[in-house]
Design an enzyme around this catalytic site. Sequence first.
Site, PDB file in Angstrom:
ATOM      1  N   ASP A 143      47.429  40.226  53.132  1.00 13.42           N
ATOM      2  CA  ASP A 143      48.560  41.196  51.939  1.00 13.42           C
ATOM      3  C   ASP A 143      47.312  42.225  52.307  1.00 13.42           C
ATOM      4  O   ASP A 143      46.864  42.751  53.926  1.00 13.42           O
ATOM      5  CB  ASP A 143      47.629  40.120  50.575  1.00 13.42           C
ATOM      6  CG  ASP A 143      48.836  41.176  50.047  1.00 13.42           C
ATOM      7  OD1 ASP A 143      49.080  42.531  49.605  1.00 13.42           O
ATOM      8  OD2 ASP A 143      50.100  40.265  49.723  1.00 13.42           O
ATOM      9  N   ASP A 152      37.272  39.669  37.856  1.00 12.18           N
ATOM     10  CA  ASP A 152      37.893  38.466  37.606  1.00 12.18           C
ATOM     11  C   ASP A 152      38.075  38.202  38.636  1.00 12.18           C
ATOM     12  O   ASP A 152      38.388  36.655  38.677  1.00 12.18           O
ATOM     13  CB  ASP A 152      38.754  38.820  37.129  1.00 12.18           C
ATOM     14  CG  ASP A 152      39.288  37.925  35.733  1.00 12.18           C
ATOM     15  OD1 ASP A 152      37.913  37.438  35.367  1.00 12.18           O
ATOM     16  OD2 ASP A 152      39.883  38.372  35.131  1.00 12.18           O
ATOM     17  N   HIS A 207      48.799  45.327  46.033  1.00 10.09           N
ATOM     18  CA  HIS A 207      49.150  44.193  45.951  1.00 10.09           C
ATOM     19  C   HIS A 207      48.500  42.784  46.337  1.00 10.09           C
ATOM     20  O   HIS A 207      48.931  42.158  45.307  1.00 10.09           O
ATOM     21  CB  HIS A 207      50.602  44.212  47.125  1.00 10.09           C
ATOM     22  CG  HIS A 207      50.990  43.630  46.845  1.00 10.09           C
ATOM     23  ND1 HIS A 207      51.156  42.288  47.936  1.00 10.09           N
ATOM     24  CD2 HIS A 207      52.839  43.562  46.743  1.00 10.09           C
ATOM     25  CE1 HIS A 207      52.688  41.661  48.006  1.00 10.09           C
ATOM     26  NE2 HIS A 207      53.467  42.521  47.429  1.00 10.09           N
ATOM     27  N   ASN A 221      35.445  33.142  31.760  1.00 14.89           N
ATOM     28  CA  ASN A 221      34.719  34.260  31.652  1.00 14.89           C
ATOM     29  C   ASN A 221      34.584  35.218  30.456  1.00 14.89           C
ATOM     30  O   ASN A 221      33.650  36.267  30.370  1.00 14.89           O
ATOM     31  CB  ASN A 221      33.916  34.635  33.396  1.00 14.89           C
ATOM     32  CG  ASN A 221      35.482  35.174  33.480  1.00 14.89           C
ATOM     33  OD1 ASN A 221      36.457  35.470  32.848  1.00 14.89           O
ATOM     34  ND2 ASN A 221      35.653  36.699  34.467  1.00 14.89           N
ATOM     35  N   VAL A 225      42.293  38.247  32.861  1.00  9.78           N
ATOM     36  CA  VAL A 225      42.847  36.823  33.360  1.00  9.78           C
ATOM     37  C   VAL A 225      42.434  35.950  33.267  1.00  9.78           C
ATOM     38  O   VAL A 225      41.326  35.487  33.667  1.00  9.78           O
ATOM     39  CB  VAL A 225      44.021  37.770  33.552  1.00  9.78           C
ATOM     40  CG1 VAL A 225      45.124  38.249  33.042  1.00  9.78           C
ATOM     41  CG2 VAL A 225      43.472  38.368  35.258  1.00  9.78           C
ATOM     42  N   ALA A 311      60.005  34.495  55.929  1.00 11.42           N
ATOM     43  CA  ALA A 311      59.905  32.635  55.071  1.00 11.42           C
ATOM     44  C   ALA A 311      60.967  31.478  55.146  1.00 11.42           C
ATOM     45  O   ALA A 311      60.710  30.835  54.632  1.00 11.42           O
ATOM     46  CB  ALA A 311      60.919  33.539  53.482  1.00 11.42           C
ATOM     47  N   SER A 366      56.504  38.276  45.677  1.00  2.00           N
ATOM     48  CA  SER A 366      55.357  38.647  45.832  1.00  2.00           C
ATOM     49  C   SER A 366      54.240  37.921  44.615  1.00  2.00           C
ATOM     50  O   SER A 366      53.548  37.326  45.496  1.00  2.00           O
ATOM     51  CB  SER A 366      54.851  39.623  45.706  1.00  2.00           C
ATOM     52  OG  SER A 366      55.203  40.865  47.442  1.00  2.00           O
TER      53      SER A 366
HETATM   54 CA   LIG Z   1      39.036  36.235  33.403  1.00  2.00          CA
END
Ligand SMILES: [Ca+2]
Length: 426
Positions: A143, A152, A207, A221, A225, A311, A366
């Site tokens: 990417d 994170d 991205h 943690n 997210v 794809a 994506s």
């Molecule tokens: Ca996390």
Amino acid sequence: MSSMMLPTIGWAGSINLESFNHDHVEGELLVLWKDSTSNLNAQSAIETKVQEIGAQTVRTFRSEGAKQLRFTSKMSKVELLATAKQLAAREDVVYVEANNIIYLTATPNDPRLSSLWGFKNMRVSDAWVHATGAPDIVVGVIDTGVDYNHPDIAPNYWNNSGETGLDSEGRDKRTNRIDDDKNGYVDDWRGWDFAAGDNDPMDTHSHGTHCAGTIGARGDNGVGVVGVNWEVGIVGLKFMSGASGTTAAAIEAIEYATMMGISVTNNSWGGGGRSETLISAVRKAGEAGHVFVAAAGNDTRNNDSTPTWPANIDLDNVITVAATGSSDQIASFSNWGRRTVHVAAPGVGIISTTPRNSYGPMSGTSMAAPHVAGAVAMIRSQFPELTPKEVRDLLISTSDLVPALATRSQSGGRVNLERAIAPQAP
Ligand SMILES: [Ca+2]
Ligand SMILES: [Ca+2]
Ligand SMILES: [Ca+2]
Ligand SMILES: [Ca+2]
């Protein structure tokens, strides 16, 4: 009466030391006194003892009459353990233990978990009862790069063991300008930038970092997210500078992944034509057991009649992914294909990591592909013996059938990770 004192050891209580090694409630003990189930006089005698040691009874348990005690003055963990040992040494105590804190193993503490609607639809939380990922399963993000410093992402970021540590002259292999593992890349300790030809795959867009977070932002943690995998190896295989790259750079990234034994790559890119060179690189990858996950494309068209690349590469190790919205409808932009698209996964308004310690929503096939790349990594951690085709067949056969998606992919539905990962699944 003899002047000899009987040793008290045989009469003293016992202590459950192990319980103090786990998280436990401050200032509380569970204690069983002798004669706890006898008459009321004995009960009130025990209550007096509880008060004498500076505690209150919170609960008395039915089975043996053990008590949950709370000490009235504040106590450190060390003081609590010392108090427990003193109690255990008394002749009128049977046992003492800590009041452990119990956690639901399947619920991480990441504050933005509730905004990850895609995980609800895909039953990711239910899958976490069975598995939460493994750091030795490595996922390459082909990417725009990955922000490996994102708090994170950093805990799950992969390091090349052949380019870390010290060389024979005591220099740091990461920076000694020597190809220590002789793989053709100098100092590739955290992946590679195939666009610029350097060893720094930092994301200069956003991205790639977003895809990486969906695959494997660190779980539990207390930050941001969580990815499909709480723990996994993420590696940035950067082939785009800005928002564009070349087929040649992508091929080199795939070949690097194959060479390094990277189990799966996420390929949220497309737009070029059919490339025989690219197809043969993906075929070689498949022969090495590598799963190539590809986004179906964002052109609102049928890939069965109008091919989208990569794809539409027709190989057993390619999994092509359409995007769905929160009601399991096909996303307005998503390509589909009853024959050439394999599965569908969430891809609208997906919250994930973005560079420089930020988070934000993005939409596209994506974003759907990394849900599936993450699922593949978790399947691999559970069922390492499966071939790429068996992994794909598992994702297809365990998808939830959704009428609105019946003609959109081979699965006719949306990926259900809990069903795919359940111990009896394959
Ligand atoms: Ca996390
Ligand atoms: Ca190297
Ligand atoms: Ca080196
Ligand atoms: Ca670079």
